[in-house]
Design an enzyme around this catalytic site. Structure first.
Site, PDB file in Angstrom:
ATOM      1  N   SER A 115       0.791  -1.240   0.000  1.00 57.78           N
ATOM      2  CA  SER A 115       0.000   0.000   0.000  1.00 57.78           C
ATOM      3  C   SER A 115       0.818   1.283   0.000  1.00 57.78           C
ATOM      4  CB  SER A 115      -0.966   0.005   1.187  1.00 57.78           C
ATOM      5  OG  SER A 115      -2.024  -0.900   0.954  1.00 57.78           O
ATOM      6  N   LYS A 136      -0.089   3.413  -2.950  1.00 55.57           N
ATOM      7  CA  LYS A 136      -1.275   4.259  -3.031  1.00 55.57           C
ATOM      8  C   LYS A 136      -0.955   5.737  -3.244  1.00 55.57           C
ATOM      9  CE  LYS A 136      -4.721   1.555  -0.460  1.00 55.57           C
ATOM     10  NZ  LYS A 136      -4.093   0.229  -0.502  1.00 55.57           N
ATOM     11  N   TYR A 138     -10.830   1.981   5.064  1.00 53.31           N
ATOM     12  CA  TYR A 138      -9.673   1.716   4.225  1.00 53.31           C
ATOM     13  C   TYR A 138      -9.935   0.507   3.332  1.00 53.31           C
ATOM     14  CZ  TYR A 138      -4.712   1.072   3.152  1.00 53.31           C
ATOM     15  OH  TYR A 138      -3.500   0.945   2.516  1.00 53.31           O
TER      16      TYR A 138
END
Length: 396
Positions: free
Chosen positions: A65, A68, A176
């Protein structure tokens, strides 16, 4: 070597010290100010099995992540060019996202109860994680869909893995999840190119990030660190886990491979108001807007570890308020490490962590390859790394 660097290197040595369960096999950590990298260190091994190659500064990591924020940057570039309106329905650019339905639980037979959403998803909601999407390892409903209904894992890199129901009405709260994968598809739709190609031209080239891609080159593969699984007894098992190298979808939420050095260049761009070594990535105004809390009265919450092999319960700085920007967590209060309120940060599932402190002009990155997320040894070492950094700033 100054006192700070000596203390930081000691953290890396201690967290990778041989001789017991609970340690980290290998780590790379870096610090940057607005002008360049000011600390870099590597310790331990790329894998506890096989050839026992040492961890090096140019080791390649599955970024999970930490991908991101790079995808968020690609979205913001589209906004700057007038290609994307953050508050328009995302289905204007990507009709498929308009087909997602809200799940209102399961009926007596165990089938999902679905309905049309009352509000359309916007790209702003995707950037803020308020669209209604989640992850199976942080959400019981998605976990049930995976176990009982065969919902594919997001690490398959498939379009089907993203075609999940919405957990709540778009815009209703923060949760999330796979929002940034969809945001990457918005970029592809308006650019007419694959996300990796957009990033290579518009982010990696101006920043000099030559070792970052969704598909590794043979040279990157030779330097790749192994992802490890931590057992209940603290021991580590090397996994044969490599994200799909020719994926159906360039997963903007987790799919990149990179090095600590490359990612540190990306962090430095955020310290430097959007400027890169070889060109500008974002305008100063875009950066100033992107780093602000975008949540309207909502807060970032603890992420429950629903699939314990992938994540423990996860929360940064429990008891302190946290919000979300494009696309970072914002600590709304000073952190115990010394990180001041208004700073940015986030992480990757295999225990990669970073922060960006624009007030003090410092950013840091810590890279390991261990599951589950919030591994005590890795996050403990990372928090020590950050704390020592701020202690050294106080000494100055």
């Amino acid at each position: 070597m100054g006192q700070r660097d000596s203390e930081l290197n000691a953290v890396l040595r201690d967290v990778t010290a041989a001789g017991g369960a609970g340690q980290v096999p290998g780590v790379v950590a870096m610090l940057t100010d607005r002008n360049g990298t000011v600390f870099e260190g590597a310790a331990g091994l790329r894998s506890v099995g096989g050839t026992q190659q040492p961890m090096t500064l140019d080791t390649v990591f599955a970024m999970f992540s930490t991908t991101k924020a790079i995808t968020g940057t690609a979205v913001l570039q589209c906004v700057e060019e007038g290609l994307v309106d953050l508050d328009a329905p995302a289905a204007r650019y990507l009709p498929e996202i308009g087909k997602l339905q809200v799940i209102d639980g399961f009926d007596a037979s165990g089938a999902p109860v679905l309905r049309a959403p009352r509000r359309e998803i916007t790209t702003r909601m995707l950037l803020l994680h308020t669209a209604g999407l989640g992850y199976s390892f942080f959400d019981e409903t998605y976990h049930r869909l995976a176990v009982e209904h065969g919902q594919p894992s997001i690490i398959t890199g498939t379009r089907a893995s993203l075609e999940t129901p919405l957990l709540f009405e778009p815009g209703e709260r923060w949760q999330y999840g796979s929002n940034i994968d969809w945001a990457g598809l918005v970029v592809e739709a308006v650019r007419g190119e694959r996300l990796g190609d957009v990033m290579a031209e518009r982010i990696f080239a101006p920043l000099g990030m030559a070792d970052t891609a969704f598909t590794m080159t043979p040279e990157m593969e030779r330097r790749r660190a192994t992802v490890h699984q931590r057992g209940a007894d603290g021991t580590l098992e090397p996994l044969d886990l490599v994200l799909p190298q020719d994926p159906e979808v360039h997963m903007g939420g987790h799919g990149l491979y990179s090095t600590a050095g490359d990612y540190t260049k990306f962090l430095r761009m955020w310290l430097g108001d959007g400027a890169g070594e070889h060109g500008r990535v974002l305008s100063p105004d875009a950066v100033r807007q992107a780093v602000l809390n975008g949540l309207d009265g909502q807060q970032v919450t603890m992420l429950p570890g629903v699939e314990p092999e992938l994540s423990h319960d996860a929360e940064f700085f429990p008891g302190r308020r946290k919000s979300w920007a494009y696309t970072f967590m914002v600590n709304d209060e000073d952190a115990p490490t010394g990180r001041p309120a208004g700073s940015l940060g986030w992480a990757g599932l295999a225990n990669l962590y970073y922060w960006i402190d624009r007030r003090s002009g410092i950013a840091g990155f810590w890279a390991t390859q261990i599951l589950p997320f919030v591994d005590p040894a890795s996050i403990g070492g990372y928090l020590d790394f950050e704390t020592i950094t701020y202690r050294s700033l106080d000494r100055k």
